[in-house]
Design a protein around this motif. Structure first.
Motif, PDB file in Angstrom:
ATOM      1  N   GLY A 161       0.588 -16.359 -10.971  1.00  0.00           N
ATOM      2  CA  GLY A 161       1.772 -17.006 -11.538  1.00  0.00           C
ATOM      3  C   GLY A 161       1.706 -18.522 -11.495  1.00  0.00           C
ATOM      4  N   SER A 162       0.869 -19.049 -10.638  1.00  0.00           N
ATOM      5  CA  SER A 162       0.733 -20.509 -10.557  1.00  0.00           C
ATOM      6  C   SER A 162      -0.574 -20.981 -11.195  1.00  0.00           C
ATOM      7  CB  SER A 162       0.830 -20.976  -9.105  1.00  0.00           C
ATOM      8  OG  SER A 162      -0.174 -20.391  -8.320  1.00  0.00           O
ATOM      9  N   GLY A 163      -1.138 -20.162 -12.051  1.00  0.00           N
ATOM     10  CA  GLY A 163      -2.316 -20.578 -12.803  1.00  0.00           C
ATOM     11  C   GLY A 163      -3.630 -19.970 -12.357  1.00  0.00           C
ATOM     12  N   GLY A 164      -3.592 -19.130 -11.337  1.00  0.00           N
ATOM     13  CA  GLY A 164      -4.813 -18.464 -10.884  1.00  0.00           C
ATOM     14  C   GLY A 164      -5.761 -19.417 -10.197  1.00  0.00           C
ATOM     15  N   GLY A 165      -7.001 -18.990 -10.113  1.00  0.00           N
ATOM     16  CA  GLY A 165      -8.012 -19.839  -9.487  1.00  0.00           C
ATOM     17  C   GLY A 165      -8.252 -19.492  -8.042  1.00  0.00           C
ATOM     18  N   ARG A 166      -8.370 -20.520  -7.228  1.00  0.00           N
ATOM     19  CA  ARG A 166      -8.744 -20.378  -5.824  1.00  0.00           C
ATOM     20  C   ARG A 166      -7.858 -19.359  -5.108  1.00  0.00           C
ATOM     21  NH1 ARG A 166      -6.907 -23.789  -1.478  1.00  0.00           N
ATOM     22  NH2 ARG A 166      -7.977 -23.074   0.361  1.00  0.00           N
ATOM     23  N   GLY A 167      -8.504 -18.379  -4.489  1.00  0.00           N
ATOM     24  CA  GLY A 167      -7.798 -17.373  -3.714  1.00  0.00           C
ATOM     25  C   GLY A 167      -7.599 -16.052  -4.432  1.00  0.00           C
ATOM     26  N   GLU A 168      -7.696 -16.061  -5.756  1.00  0.00           N
ATOM     27  CA  GLU A 168      -7.489 -14.828  -6.516  1.00  0.00           C
ATOM     28  C   GLU A 168      -8.538 -13.791  -6.143  1.00  0.00           C
ATOM     29  OE1 GLU A 168      -6.764 -13.462 -11.156  1.00  0.00           O
ATOM     30  OE2 GLU A 168      -7.013 -15.583 -10.672  1.00  0.00           O
ATOM     31  N   GLY A 169      -9.785 -14.216  -6.023  1.00  0.00           N
ATOM     32  CA  GLY A 169     -10.864 -13.300  -5.654  1.00  0.00           C
ATOM     33  C   GLY A 169     -10.678 -12.729  -4.253  1.00  0.00           C
ATOM     34  N   ASP A 170     -10.181 -13.555  -3.328  1.00  0.00           N
ATOM     35  CA  ASP A 170      -9.936 -13.065  -1.966  1.00  0.00           C
ATOM     36  C   ASP A 170      -8.870 -11.976  -1.956  1.00  0.00           C
ATOM     37  OD1 ASP A 170     -11.809 -14.828  -0.900  1.00  0.00           O
ATOM     38  OD2 ASP A 170     -10.305 -16.359  -0.450  1.00  0.00           O
ATOM     39  N   ALA A 171      -7.800 -12.206  -2.709  1.00  0.00           N
ATOM     40  CA  ALA A 171      -6.732 -11.205  -2.778  1.00  0.00           C
ATOM     41  C   ALA A 171      -7.257  -9.913  -3.400  1.00  0.00           C
ATOM     42  CB  ALA A 171      -5.552 -11.740  -3.575  1.00  0.00           C
ATOM     43  N   LEU A 172      -8.021 -10.037  -4.483  1.00  0.00           N
ATOM     44  CA  LEU A 172      -8.591  -8.852  -5.137  1.00  0.00           C
ATOM     45  C   LEU A 172      -9.585  -8.145  -4.216  1.00  0.00           C
ATOM     46  CD1 LEU A 172      -9.112 -10.241  -8.736  1.00  0.00           C
ATOM     47  CD2 LEU A 172      -7.567  -8.376  -8.070  1.00  0.00           C
ATOM     48  N   GLY A 173     -10.400  -8.908  -3.508  1.00  0.00           N
ATOM     49  CA  GLY A 173     -11.367  -8.319  -2.580  1.00  0.00           C
ATOM     50  C   GLY A 173     -10.693  -7.557  -1.457  1.00  0.00           C
ATOM     51  N   THR A 174      -9.601  -8.113  -0.938  1.00  0.00           N
ATOM     52  CA  THR A 174      -8.875  -7.428   0.132  1.00  0.00           C
ATOM     53  C   THR A 174      -8.227  -6.157  -0.402  1.00  0.00           C
ATOM     54  OG1 THR A 174      -8.495  -9.557   1.215  1.00  0.00           O
ATOM     55  CG2 THR A 174      -7.138  -7.709   1.949  1.00  0.00           C
ATOM     56  N   LEU A 175      -7.698  -6.218  -1.621  1.00  0.00           N
ATOM     57  CA  LEU A 175      -7.131  -5.004  -2.224  1.00  0.00           C
ATOM     58  C   LEU A 175      -8.219  -3.947  -2.436  1.00  0.00           C
ATOM     59  CD1 LEU A 175      -4.622  -6.556  -4.776  1.00  0.00           C
ATOM     60  CD2 LEU A 175      -4.046  -5.028  -2.858  1.00  0.00           C
ATOM     61  N   ALA A 176      -9.410  -4.358  -2.820  1.00  0.00           N
ATOM     62  CA  ALA A 176     -10.523  -3.415  -2.993  1.00  0.00           C
ATOM     63  C   ALA A 176     -10.903  -2.789  -1.652  1.00  0.00           C
ATOM     64  CB  ALA A 176     -11.720  -4.117  -3.614  1.00  0.00           C
ATOM     65  N   LEU A 177     -10.953  -3.599  -0.614  1.00  0.00           N
ATOM     66  CA  LEU A 177     -11.246  -3.085   0.723  1.00  0.00           C
ATOM     67  C   LEU A 177     -10.190  -2.064   1.154  1.00  0.00           C
ATOM     68  CD1 LEU A 177     -12.789  -3.154   3.438  1.00  0.00           C
ATOM     69  CD2 LEU A 177     -11.309  -5.060   4.088  1.00  0.00           C
ATOM     70  N   LEU A 178      -8.941  -2.357   0.866  1.00  0.00           N
ATOM     71  CA  LEU A 178      -7.867  -1.418   1.192  1.00  0.00           C
ATOM     72  C   LEU A 178      -8.035  -0.100   0.444  1.00  0.00           C
ATOM     73  CD1 LEU A 178      -4.860  -3.871   1.193  1.00  0.00           C
ATOM     74  CD2 LEU A 178      -5.621  -2.484   3.135  1.00  0.00           C
ATOM     75  N   ALA A 179      -8.427  -0.161  -0.827  1.00  0.00           N
ATOM     76  CA  ALA A 179      -8.631   1.060  -1.615  1.00  0.00           C
ATOM     77  C   ALA A 179      -9.731   1.911  -0.992  1.00  0.00           C
ATOM     78  CB  ALA A 179      -8.971   0.705  -3.061  1.00  0.00           C
ATOM     79  N   VAL A 180     -10.813   1.265  -0.547  1.00  0.00           N
ATOM     80  CA  VAL A 180     -11.915   1.994   0.098  1.00  0.00           C
ATOM     81  C   VAL A 180     -11.431   2.605   1.406  1.00  0.00           C
ATOM     82  CG1 VAL A 180     -14.156   1.713   1.216  1.00  0.00           C
ATOM     83  CG2 VAL A 180     -13.738   0.644  -0.997  1.00  0.00           C
ATOM     84  N   LEU A 181     -10.689   1.835   2.190  1.00  0.00           N
ATOM     85  CA  LEU A 181     -10.170   2.356   3.466  1.00  0.00           C
ATOM     86  C   LEU A 181      -9.267   3.565   3.250  1.00  0.00           C
ATOM     87  CD1 LEU A 181      -9.375  -0.901   5.454  1.00  0.00           C
ATOM     88  CD2 LEU A 181     -11.073   0.838   6.035  1.00  0.00           C
ATOM     89  N   LEU A 182      -8.439   3.491   2.249  1.00  0.00           N
ATOM     90  CA  LEU A 182      -7.535   4.611   1.961  1.00  0.00           C
ATOM     91  C   LEU A 182      -8.309   5.864   1.570  1.00  0.00           C
ATOM     92  CD1 LEU A 182      -4.585   2.780   0.197  1.00  0.00           C
ATOM     93  CD2 LEU A 182      -4.545   3.921   2.431  1.00  0.00           C
ATOM     94  N   VAL A 183      -9.373   5.713   0.770  1.00  0.00           N
ATOM     95  CA  VAL A 183     -10.207   6.848   0.380  1.00  0.00           C
ATOM     96  C   VAL A 183     -10.858   7.447   1.616  1.00  0.00           C
ATOM     97  CG1 VAL A 183     -12.327   7.501  -0.828  1.00  0.00           C
ATOM     98  CG2 VAL A 183     -10.617   6.116  -1.993  1.00  0.00           C
ATOM     99  N   VAL A 184     -11.372   6.607   2.505  1.00  0.00           N
ATOM    100  CA  VAL A 184     -12.041   7.085   3.712  1.00  0.00           C
ATOM    101  C   VAL A 184     -11.046   7.764   4.647  1.00  0.00           C
ATOM    102  CG1 VAL A 184     -13.233   6.329   5.808  1.00  0.00           C
ATOM    103  CG2 VAL A 184     -13.931   5.419   3.584  1.00  0.00           C
ATOM    104  N   LEU A 185      -9.880   7.155   4.825  1.00  0.00           N
ATOM    105  CA  LEU A 185      -8.912   7.679   5.786  1.00  0.00           C
ATOM    106  C   LEU A 185      -8.159   8.894   5.274  1.00  0.00           C
ATOM    107  CD1 LEU A 185      -7.440   4.333   7.164  1.00  0.00           C
ATOM    108  CD2 LEU A 185      -9.016   5.885   8.319  1.00  0.00           C
ATOM    109  N   VAL A 186      -7.822   8.871   3.971  1.00  0.00           N
ATOM    110  CA  VAL A 186      -7.027   9.964   3.389  1.00  0.00           C
ATOM    111  C   VAL A 186      -7.936  11.071   2.852  1.00  0.00           C
ATOM    112  CG1 VAL A 186      -5.312  10.543   1.634  1.00  0.00           C
ATOM    113  CG2 VAL A 186      -5.114   8.403   2.883  1.00  0.00           C
TER     114      VAL A 186
END
Length: 187
Positions: A161-186
């Motif tokens: 919302g503020s134009g993207g850029g720095r930090g967007e990849g970190d947020a996406l990477g953490t969300l991807a890690l969470l998706a993997v964790l959920l698959v492993v745990l669930v």
């Protein structure tokens, strides 16, 4: 002949600041950290706090977490005493990462919650987004996956919302890690 006294303190401080910054830009981390520590020993107030934080940041990036923590914590105390709320937020964000990387999730969470409370005072959505990603990684490390996902999704929305850029990849990477964790745990 009179003994040499060296440059006046203000000139010495200015020299040390420039030399420390130059050493950092030249990837000479040990030298940079040493010079920031030397600057901090001669400085006072917020200037000393900033130098301690910079020395701690160099140590943190070099993987010397044990050395970085006391530098950052002392720097934070000085910056708080001077009332620089924006710089305090930045230091709290670094401390979230530092404590998380050192496995001190409770302290990382304290710093994260304190920083997030400060961010409510400022109209800086991009920086609040970055901070939420840091907090999301702490929630993830604590096994609080739902809170981690909410923090990262909110982070992504603020950063985009503020134009993207720095930090967007970190947020996406953490969300991807969470998706993997959920698959492993669930399963």
């Amino acid at each position: 002949a009179a003994p040499e006294q060296g440059p006046p303190p203000a000139k010495r401080l200015a020299y040390l600041r420039r030399a420390a910054a130059h050493a950092g830009r030249a990837w000479r981390s040990e030298r940079s950290e040493h010079l920031w520590r030397e600057h901090a020993a001669l400085a006072s107030g917020a200037d000393r706090g900033e130098s301690l934080v910079r020395a701690g940041t160099v140590a943190m990036h070099a993987g010397r977490l044990r050395e970085a923590l006391p530098l950052m914590e002392e720097g934070l105390a000085l910056i708080r005493a001077e009332g620089d709320r924006i710089f305090e937020c930045r230091v709290l964000g670094m401390l979230v990462q530092l404590h998380r990387d050192a496995g001190r999730y409770d302290r990382a969470l304290e710093c994260g919650e304190a920083g997030l409370a400060l961010h409510r005072e400022f109209d800086r959505p991009h920086f609040k987004g970055l901070f939420l990603t840091y907090l999301g990684t702490v929630y993830c490390g604590l096994g609080r996956l739902e809170e981690a996902e909410i923090a990262c999704r909110d982070s992504l929305a603020l950063i985009r919302g503020s134009g993207g850029g720095r930090g967007e990849g970190d947020a996406l990477g953490t969300l991807a890690l969470l998706a993997v964790l959920l698959v492993v745990l669930v399963g």
